[in-house]
Design a protein around this motif. Structure first.
Motif, PDB file in Angstrom:
ATOM      1  N   PRO A 276       0.943  -1.352  -0.192  1.00 15.79           N
ATOM      2  CA  PRO A 276       0.541  -0.128   0.233  1.00 15.79           C
ATOM      3  C   PRO A 276       1.050   1.558  -0.334  1.00 15.79           C
ATOM      4  N   ALA A 277       2.154   1.326   0.148  1.00 18.70           N
ATOM      5  CA  ALA A 277       3.092   1.823   0.651  1.00 18.70           C
ATOM      6  C   ALA A 277       3.593   2.369  -0.972  1.00 18.70           C
TER       7      ALA A 277
ATOM      8  N   HIS B 216       0.399   2.474  -6.385  1.00 24.04           N
ATOM      9  CA  HIS B 216      -0.216   3.879  -6.828  1.00 24.04           C
ATOM     10  C   HIS B 216      -1.893   3.134  -6.919  1.00 24.04           C
TER      11      HIS B 216
ATOM     12  N   ASP C 295      -4.719   5.674   2.291  1.00 27.26           N
ATOM     13  CA  ASP C 295      -3.783   5.733   2.536  1.00 27.26           C
ATOM     14  C   ASP C 295      -2.912   6.793   3.715  1.00 27.26           C
TER      15      ASP C 295
ATOM     16  N   GLY D 161       2.974   8.238   0.408  1.00 28.07           N
ATOM     17  CA  GLY D 161       3.987   7.522  -0.448  1.00 28.07           C
ATOM     18  C   GLY D 161       5.781   7.477   0.020  1.00 28.07           C
TER      19      GLY D 161
ATOM     20  N   LEU E 119       2.635   5.071   5.454  1.00 26.97           N
ATOM     21  CA  LEU E 119       0.962   4.712   4.779  1.00 26.97           C
ATOM     22  C   LEU E 119       0.268   5.661   5.900  1.00 26.97           C
TER      23      LEU E 119
ATOM     24  N   SER F 176      -3.863   3.623   8.468  1.00 27.56           N
ATOM     25  CA  SER F 176      -4.190   3.124   7.975  1.00 27.56           C
ATOM     26  C   SER F 176      -3.288   1.402   7.894  1.00 27.56           C
ATOM     27  N   SER F 177      -1.967   2.121   8.618  1.00 29.60           N
ATOM     28  CA  SER F 177      -1.331   0.935   9.004  1.00 29.60           C
ATOM     29  C   SER F 177      -1.741   0.484   9.935  1.00 29.60           C
TER      30      SER F 177
ATOM     31  N   VAL G 193      -6.565  -1.106   1.738  1.00 23.26           N
ATOM     32  CA  VAL G 193      -6.497   0.503   1.095  1.00 23.26           C
ATOM     33  C   VAL G 193      -6.916   1.276  -0.069  1.00 23.26           C
TER      34      VAL G 193
ATOM     35  N   PRO H  16      -5.426   4.510  -2.422  1.00 22.47           N
ATOM     36  CA  PRO H  16      -4.695   5.175  -2.478  1.00 22.47           C
ATOM     37  C   PRO H  16      -5.446   6.048  -3.459  1.00 22.47           C
TER      38      PRO H  16
END
Length: 209
Positions: free
Chosen positions: A44-45, A48, A169, A173, A180, A184-185, A197, A199
Motif C-alpha cells: 500500500p505504501a 498507486h 492511505d 508515499g 502509509l 491505515s498501518s 487500502v 490511494p
C-alpha cells in the motif's frame, strides 16, 4: 488469468506488474501484527493501486465498513467501498472518527474547543460526501456513523463486525512503509477482517509519466 514467475522479491514484482492493474490482492500470513517486511504491509505504501489484504475467511457478516476523514482521498474510499458493498450485496457503514486534532490544518484546531461545533461541522462534511455516492448506488443500504473519538479505536470496533474494512492511505508515499499513515498501518496490523487500502487518485499527468 495468467501465471508469471519472476526472480525479484514479491513486493517489487507486484509493484512492477500493477502498472496497468485496477486492484492488487494479497493474502495475510497472520491475523494480527503482520511482519514488517511482508508484502501486505509494503504494497500500500509502494503502489498507486488499491490493495486488498485478505484475512482468513470466516462467517460472512454482510457488512462493508469505510473509514473516511476530510482528506482528498475520502471520496476514493467511499467509491471503492460502496461498489464493493453493491457487488457483495452487503450493507455499508461509513465511519468518521472526528477526534484527530494532530491531523487537521491549524485553522481547524479551534473546532476542538467546542465539541458541538465540531460535530456539526463534520456532520455537514460527511453528509455531503456520502450523498453523492448513495445517489449512484441507491440499492446499497448506507449507515453513517460520526464519532468524537480517535480513528484507530472507532475503526477497530467497527471492523469487528465487518467482512471488509476500506481505508485511505493518508500517507505521503515513497520508499518507507511507515509513510502509509498511522491509522491505515494500524488497520493492516490489527483489524480482524479483510482490509482494502485505497490511494488518493493521481493527476492524469502523473499517471501518464
Amino acid at each position: 488469468m495468467r501465471t508469471l514467475l519472476r526472480p525479484e522479491p514479491v513486493t517489487e514484482t507486484l509493484v512492477h506488474e500493477s502498472d496497468d492493474a485496477e486492484l492488487i490482492v494479497v493474502g495475510s500470513p497472520e491475523r494480527y501484527r503482520l511482519p514488517a517486511g511482508s508484502a501486505a504491509v509494503q504494497l500500500p505504501a509502494f503502489t498507486h493501486r488499491p490493495v486488498v489484504v485478505v484475512r482468513r475467511a470466516g462467517e460472512a457478516r454482510g457488512l462493508v465498513v469505510a473509514g473516511v476523514d476530510g482528506s482528498a482521498g475520502a471520496d476514493a474510499v467511499l467509491g471503492f467501498a460502496i461498489e464493493e458493498a453493491a457487488l457483495r450485496d452487503c450493507d455499508l457503514r461509513v465511519v468518521h472518527a472526528a477526534w484527530e486534532p494532530g491531523a487537521v490544518p491549524e485553522a481547524e484546531l479551534a473546532l476542538f474547543t467546542d465539541r458541538n461545533r465540531l460535530f456539526r461541522t463534520r456532520a455537514e462534511m460527511l453528509d455531503g460526501a456520502v450523498h453523492a455516492w448513495t445517489r449512484r448506488y441507491p440499492e446499497v443500504r448506507v449507515q453513517v456513523s460520526l464519532q468524537l473519538e480517535r480513528p484507530r479505536e472507532a475503526l477497530l470496533e467497527a471492523a469487528a463486525g465487518a467482512d471488509l474494512l476500506v481505508v485511505g492511505d493518508r500517507g505521503t508515499g515513497g520508499l518507507d512503509p511507515l509513510l502509509l499513515g498511522a491509522t491505515s498501518s494500524a488497520m493492516l496490523h490489527h483489524a480482524p477482517c479483510t482490509v482494502a487500502v485505497v490511494p488518493v487518485p493521481r493527476p492524469a499527468a502523473l499517471q501518464a509519466a
